[in-house]
Design a protein around this motif. Sequence first.
Motif, PDB file in Angstrom:
ATOM      1  N   ARG A 261      -2.718 -52.478 -24.769  1.00 45.60           N
ATOM      2  CA  ARG A 261      -2.300 -51.508 -23.759  1.00 45.60           C
ATOM      3  C   ARG A 261      -3.504 -50.887 -23.059  1.00 45.60           C
ATOM      4  N   ALA A 262      -4.586 -50.681 -23.802  1.00 46.87           N
ATOM      5  CA  ALA A 262      -5.797 -50.120 -23.212  1.00 46.87           C
ATOM      6  C   ALA A 262      -6.383 -51.071 -22.161  1.00 46.87           C
ATOM      7  N   ARG A 263      -6.151 -52.352 -22.326  1.00 45.51           N
ATOM      8  CA  ARG A 263      -6.633 -53.329 -21.356  1.00 45.51           C
ATOM      9  C   ARG A 263      -5.629 -53.542 -20.234  1.00 45.51           C
ATOM     10  N   GLY A 264      -4.498 -52.856 -20.270  1.00 46.77           N
ATOM     11  CA  GLY A 264      -3.514 -52.965 -19.208  1.00 46.77           C
ATOM     12  C   GLY A 264      -2.612 -54.166 -19.322  1.00 46.77           C
ATOM     13  N   ARG A 265      -2.429 -54.678 -20.503  1.00 48.32           N
ATOM     14  CA  ARG A 265      -1.606 -55.873 -20.684  1.00 48.32           C
ATOM     15  C   ARG A 265      -0.127 -55.539 -20.789  1.00 48.32           C
ATOM     16  N   ILE A 266       0.211 -54.348 -21.310  1.00 48.76           N
ATOM     17  CA  ILE A 266       1.623 -54.012 -21.504  1.00 48.76           C
ATOM     18  C   ILE A 266       2.010 -52.920 -20.547  1.00 48.76           C
TER      19      ILE A 266
ATOM     20  N   ALA B 282      -1.605 -52.548 -38.436  1.00 52.14           N
ATOM     21  CA  ALA B 282      -2.272 -53.628 -37.707  1.00 52.14           C
ATOM     22  C   ALA B 282      -1.540 -53.942 -36.402  1.00 52.14           C
ATOM     23  N   VAL B 283      -0.223 -53.931 -36.428  1.00 54.63           N
ATOM     24  CA  VAL B 283       0.556 -54.182 -35.208  1.00 54.63           C
ATOM     25  C   VAL B 283       0.315 -53.063 -34.198  1.00 54.63           C
ATOM     26  N   TRP B 284       0.281 -51.832 -34.672  1.00 57.19           N
ATOM     27  CA  TRP B 284       0.035 -50.695 -33.786  1.00 57.19           C
ATOM     28  C   TRP B 284      -1.357 -50.787 -33.156  1.00 57.19           C
ATOM     29  N   LEU B 285      -2.363 -51.149 -33.950  1.00 58.79           N
ATOM     30  CA  LEU B 285      -3.719 -51.283 -33.419  1.00 58.79           C
ATOM     31  C   LEU B 285      -3.806 -52.403 -32.380  1.00 58.79           C
ATOM     32  N   ALA B 286      -3.104 -53.501 -32.613  1.00 53.79           N
ATOM     33  CA  ALA B 286      -3.095 -54.599 -31.652  1.00 53.79           C
ATOM     34  C   ALA B 286      -2.415 -54.173 -30.358  1.00 53.79           C
TER      35      ALA B 286
END
Length: 79
Positions: free
Chosen positions: A74-79, A65-69
């Motif tokens: 990351r796909a949205r460019g947050r990290i 669940a942590v990996w999916l979050a």
Amino acid sequence: MRKRNQTSGCPPPGSRRRPALLWLLLPYVLFLAVLPLVNHVTPTVLGLPFLFFWMLLATLATPLAVWLARRGDRARGRI
């Protein structure tokens, strides 16, 4: 005078939507919310009482669940 959020190019703090973080509710639900429903000893799975099997399953699902979050963020460019 410019506001602080306008100069940084970031959206206002309350307007961010991060649906990928809903994956982080999965461990909470598996460990706490469903626990009274699975608190049984009689059915055994893989030789374990059902409650022990459920806790093992929830423990293994937490890193997933942590990996999916993280992946969704990351796909949205947050990290």
